[in-house]
Design a protein around this motif. Structure first.
Motif, PDB file in Angstrom:
ATOM      1  N   MET A   1       1.621 -12.478   5.437  1.00  0.00           N
ATOM      2  CA  MET A   1       2.186 -11.702   4.374  1.00  0.00           C
ATOM      3  C   MET A   1       2.951 -10.578   5.126  1.00  0.00           C
ATOM      4  SD  MET A   1      -0.277  -9.770   1.429  1.00  0.00           S
ATOM      5  CE  MET A   1      -0.123 -11.648   0.189  1.00  0.00           C
ATOM      6  N   THR A   2       3.829 -10.113   4.403  1.00  0.00           N
ATOM      7  CA  THR A   2       4.757  -8.873   4.923  1.00  0.00           C
ATOM      8  C   THR A   2       3.670  -7.499   4.718  1.00  0.00           C
ATOM      9  OG1 THR A   2       6.901  -9.735   4.110  1.00  0.00           O
ATOM     10  CG2 THR A   2       6.715  -7.297   4.690  1.00  0.00           C
ATOM     11  N   GLU A   3       3.773  -6.624   5.718  1.00  0.00           N
ATOM     12  CA  GLU A   3       2.817  -5.376   5.813  1.00  0.00           C
ATOM     13  C   GLU A   3       3.146  -4.778   4.380  1.00  0.00           C
ATOM     14  OE1 GLU A   3       1.261  -1.729   8.452  1.00  0.00           O
ATOM     15  OE2 GLU A   3       2.404  -3.373   9.359  1.00  0.00           O
ATOM     16  N   GLU A   7       4.121   3.585   0.837  1.00  0.00           N
ATOM     17  CA  GLU A   7       5.167   3.713  -0.554  1.00  0.00           C
ATOM     18  C   GLU A   7       5.152   2.594  -1.286  1.00  0.00           C
ATOM     19  OE1 GLU A   7       5.793   4.208   2.800  1.00  0.00           O
ATOM     20  OE2 GLU A   7       5.998   6.418   3.081  1.00  0.00           O
ATOM     21  N   ALA A   8       5.093   1.247  -0.824  1.00  0.00           N
ATOM     22  CA  ALA A   8       4.923   0.058  -1.510  1.00  0.00           C
ATOM     23  C   ALA A   8       3.723   0.203  -2.520  1.00  0.00           C
ATOM     24  CB  ALA A   8       5.199  -1.078  -0.925  1.00  0.00           C
ATOM     25  N   VAL A   9       2.671   0.475  -2.008  1.00  0.00           N
ATOM     26  CA  VAL A   9       1.260   0.526  -2.598  1.00  0.00           C
ATOM     27  C   VAL A   9       1.361   1.665  -3.752  1.00  0.00           C
ATOM     28  CG1 VAL A   9      -1.127   0.864  -2.519  1.00  0.00           C
ATOM     29  CG2 VAL A   9       0.137  -0.229  -0.831  1.00  0.00           C
ATOM     30  N   VAL A  10       1.898   2.807  -3.538  1.00  0.00           N
ATOM     31  CA  VAL A  10       2.015   3.960  -4.445  1.00  0.00           C
ATOM     32  C   VAL A  10       2.828   3.322  -5.661  1.00  0.00           C
ATOM     33  CG1 VAL A  10       3.057   6.262  -5.030  1.00  0.00           C
ATOM     34  CG2 VAL A  10       1.822   5.737  -2.806  1.00  0.00           C
ATOM     35  N   ARG A  11       4.100   2.647  -5.341  1.00  0.00           N
ATOM     36  CA  ARG A  11       5.075   2.239  -6.367  1.00  0.00           C
ATOM     37  C   ARG A  11       4.469   1.303  -7.288  1.00  0.00           C
ATOM     38  NH1 ARG A  11       8.713   2.185  -2.232  1.00  0.00           N
ATOM     39  NH2 ARG A  11       8.504  -0.274  -2.158  1.00  0.00           N
ATOM     40  N   ARG A  33      -9.242  -4.012   5.442  1.00  0.00           N
ATOM     41  CA  ARG A  33      -9.207  -4.224   6.988  1.00  0.00           C
ATOM     42  C   ARG A  33      -8.211  -5.291   7.451  1.00  0.00           C
ATOM     43  NH1 ARG A  33     -15.308  -6.433   5.994  1.00  0.00           N
ATOM     44  NH2 ARG A  33     -14.271  -7.045   4.273  1.00  0.00           N
ATOM     45  N   SER A  34      -7.311  -5.721   6.519  1.00  0.00           N
ATOM     46  CA  SER A  34      -6.106  -6.306   6.707  1.00  0.00           C
ATOM     47  C   SER A  34      -5.197  -6.390   5.651  1.00  0.00           C
ATOM     48  CB  SER A  34      -6.783  -8.041   6.810  1.00  0.00           C
ATOM     49  OG  SER A  34      -7.116  -8.307   5.592  1.00  0.00           O
ATOM     50  N   THR A  35      -3.849  -6.853   5.903  1.00  0.00           N
ATOM     51  CA  THR A  35      -2.905  -6.981   4.867  1.00  0.00           C
ATOM     52  C   THR A  35      -3.432  -7.762   3.710  1.00  0.00           C
ATOM     53  OG1 THR A  35      -1.198  -6.455   6.525  1.00  0.00           O
ATOM     54  CG2 THR A  35      -0.544  -7.389   4.227  1.00  0.00           C
ATOM     55  N   ASP A  36      -4.116  -8.949   4.090  1.00  0.00           N
ATOM     56  CA  ASP A  36      -4.263  -9.750   2.947  1.00  0.00           C
ATOM     57  C   ASP A  36      -5.445  -9.248   1.954  1.00  0.00           C
ATOM     58  OD1 ASP A  36      -2.564 -11.793   3.610  1.00  0.00           O
ATOM     59  OD2 ASP A  36      -4.096 -13.022   4.782  1.00  0.00           O
ATOM     60  N   GLU A  37      -6.214  -8.475   2.526  1.00  0.00           N
ATOM     61  CA  GLU A  37      -7.201  -7.892   1.801  1.00  0.00           C
ATOM     62  C   GLU A  37      -6.828  -6.607   0.929  1.00  0.00           C
ATOM     63  OE1 GLU A  37     -11.910  -6.170   2.415  1.00  0.00           O
ATOM     64  OE2 GLU A  37     -10.593  -6.033   3.927  1.00  0.00           O
ATOM     65  N   ALA A  39      -3.711  -6.625  -0.151  1.00  0.00           N
ATOM     66  CA  ALA A  39      -3.196  -7.122  -1.240  1.00  0.00           C
ATOM     67  C   ALA A  39      -4.066  -7.472  -2.274  1.00  0.00           C
ATOM     68  CB  ALA A  39      -2.349  -8.145  -0.768  1.00  0.00           C
ATOM     69  N   ALA A  40      -4.959  -8.290  -2.048  1.00  0.00           N
ATOM     70  CA  ALA A  40      -6.167  -8.562  -2.703  1.00  0.00           C
ATOM     71  C   ALA A  40      -6.773  -7.256  -3.549  1.00  0.00           C
ATOM     72  CB  ALA A  40      -7.215  -9.274  -2.170  1.00  0.00           C
ATOM     73  N   MET A  41      -7.094  -6.254  -2.954  1.00  0.00           N
ATOM     74  CA  MET A  41      -7.607  -5.099  -3.581  1.00  0.00           C
ATOM     75  C   MET A  41      -6.482  -4.346  -4.406  1.00  0.00           C
ATOM     76  SD  MET A  41      -9.466  -3.596  -0.221  1.00  0.00           S
ATOM     77  CE  MET A  41     -10.220  -2.141  -0.994  1.00  0.00           C
ATOM     78  N   LEU A  42      -5.148  -4.522  -4.051  1.00  0.00           N
ATOM     79  CA  LEU A  42      -4.215  -3.851  -4.884  1.00  0.00           C
ATOM     80  C   LEU A  42      -4.036  -4.778  -6.215  1.00  0.00           C
ATOM     81  CD1 LEU A  42      -2.032  -1.862  -5.260  1.00  0.00           C
ATOM     82  CD2 LEU A  42      -0.396  -3.356  -3.972  1.00  0.00           C
ATOM     83  N   GLU A  43      -4.034  -5.854  -6.104  1.00  0.00           N
ATOM     84  CA  GLU A  43      -4.102  -6.725  -7.320  1.00  0.00           C
ATOM     85  C   GLU A  43      -5.201  -6.687  -8.204  1.00  0.00           C
ATOM     86  OE1 GLU A  43      -3.973 -11.653  -8.181  1.00  0.00           O
ATOM     87  OE2 GLU A  43      -3.717 -10.981  -6.257  1.00  0.00           O
ATOM     88  N   ARG A  44      -6.366  -6.407  -7.787  1.00  0.00           N
ATOM     89  CA  ARG A  44      -7.431  -6.191  -8.535  1.00  0.00           C
ATOM     90  C   ARG A  44      -7.359  -4.905  -9.459  1.00  0.00           C
ATOM     91  NH1 ARG A  44     -12.494  -6.472  -4.770  1.00  0.00           N
ATOM     92  NH2 ARG A  44     -13.538  -5.911  -6.918  1.00  0.00           N
ATOM     93  N   ARG A  45      -6.896  -3.765  -8.509  1.00  0.00           N
ATOM     94  CA  ARG A  45      -6.546  -2.472  -9.277  1.00  0.00           C
ATOM     95  C   ARG A  45      -5.474  -2.576 -10.173  1.00  0.00           C
ATOM     96  NH1 ARG A  45      -8.148   1.343 -11.876  1.00  0.00           N
ATOM     97  NH2 ARG A  45      -7.387   3.450 -11.591  1.00  0.00           N
ATOM     98  N   VAL A  46      -4.523  -3.186 -10.203  1.00  0.00           N
ATOM     99  CA  VAL A  46      -3.493  -3.371 -10.895  1.00  0.00           C
ATOM    100  C   VAL A  46      -3.947  -4.198 -12.541  1.00  0.00           C
ATOM    101  CG1 VAL A  46      -1.202  -4.465 -11.420  1.00  0.00           C
ATOM    102  CG2 VAL A  46      -1.322  -3.350  -9.382  1.00  0.00           C
ATOM    103  N   ALA A  47      -4.680  -4.964 -12.008  1.00  0.00           N
ATOM    104  CA  ALA A  47      -5.552  -6.009 -13.278  1.00  0.00           C
ATOM    105  C   ALA A  47      -6.397  -4.823 -14.056  1.00  0.00           C
ATOM    106  CB  ALA A  47      -6.198  -7.097 -12.799  1.00  0.00           C
TER     107      ALA A  47
END
Length: 270
Positions: A1-3, A7-11, A33-37, A39-47
């Protein structure tokens, strides 16, 4: 997965409606602890999951309190209960010095944040008991309370308490649910959909559980002991009336900066 960049997380967070997107992005990046983690955390927060649940902890009174899924997240305004309780204990101990531990009871304890914070704040030993009806909360609180030597029990308010506490509790903290049932549907998604209903719903006028705490408090309080609960400004008069009907003196305490309203009930000594 692309890092994922800051800025991307903020957007992504800002697009999802997160008011403090920058602060949240920093915390997510520090916690993952990783890019995958990440991404998963960001998905949960957005949800809509609370940030504290996503990262696994909440800041409360300067402490790091562990938070599990399905456990109520302590609010900033609730720190006022801890500050007010600490002030009252210090006043009593100044007038009546004692080497005995302060007996503290934390009902509707959730993560155990209030009892732990009070124990860490006081400059004296604390004998802490905490109770919650939700198994997830009891498991979470047990971990948080362990460093201060407290005991967490599962049950409905005072139902599981040992008899040896009768008449011994100097401070009873109860972060009771006080949202009127009809208001639940209009609450933010992260509270309405991700925190147990039992931690939010206070019944028709929001004071059902508060009244039960008022009724039980005199059995457990030591003479001169205090019970502190959070409520809203509009509920304060009715909440005071409930305390007084139970035989306690009652007053309203307000912290304007934190937009916090608390009711302090006291069992007068004979």
């Amino acid at each position: 997965m692309t890092e994922l960049s800051y800025e991307a997380v903020v957007r992504t967070l800002r697009t999802a409606g997160c008011v403090f997107a920058e602060d949240e992005a920093t915390l997510l990046l520090q916690s993952a602890r990783s890019t995958d983690e990440l991404a998963a955390m960001l998905e949960r927060r957005v949800a809509g999951e609370p940030l504290e649940v996503v990262v696994g902890w909440a800041s409360f009174c300067g402490l790091r309190i562990e938070i599990d899924p399905g456990v109520f997240v302590p609010r900033l305004r609730t720190e006022f209960l801890v500050d007010e309780a600490a002030r009252l204990v210090e006043l009593v101990r100044l007038v009546l010095p004692s080497d005995e531990p302060v007996v503290v009871l934390d009902l509707c304890c959730g993560s155990g944040a209030l009892g732990v914070a009070l124990a860490e704040t006081l400059d004296t030993d604390v004998e802490l008991y905490a109770v919650d009806i939700e198994p997830a909360a009891v498991a979470c609180a047990t971990r948080n309370v362990a460093p201060v030597g407290g005991l967490v029990l599962q049950g409905d308010l005072d139902e599981p308490l040992p008899d040896h506490l009768l008449g011994r509790v100097e401070v009873l903290l109860a972060n009771v649910p006080y949202v009127p049932t009809r208001v639940i549907a209009s609450m933010p998604t992260e509270a309405r959909d991700h925190e147990p209903l039992v931690t939010l719903d206070g019944g028709p006028d929001g004071l059902d559980v508060l009244r039960r705490v008022a009724e039980l408090a005199p059995r457990w309080l030591a003479p001169g002991g205090h019970v502190l609960v959070e409520t809203s400004e509009g509920q304060a008069d009715d909440a005071c009336a409930a305390f007084e009907a139970a035989g306690l003196t009652a007053r309203v305490a307000v912290d304007v900066d934190r937009e916090a309203t608390a009711i302090v009930g006291t069992l007068l000594a004979d």
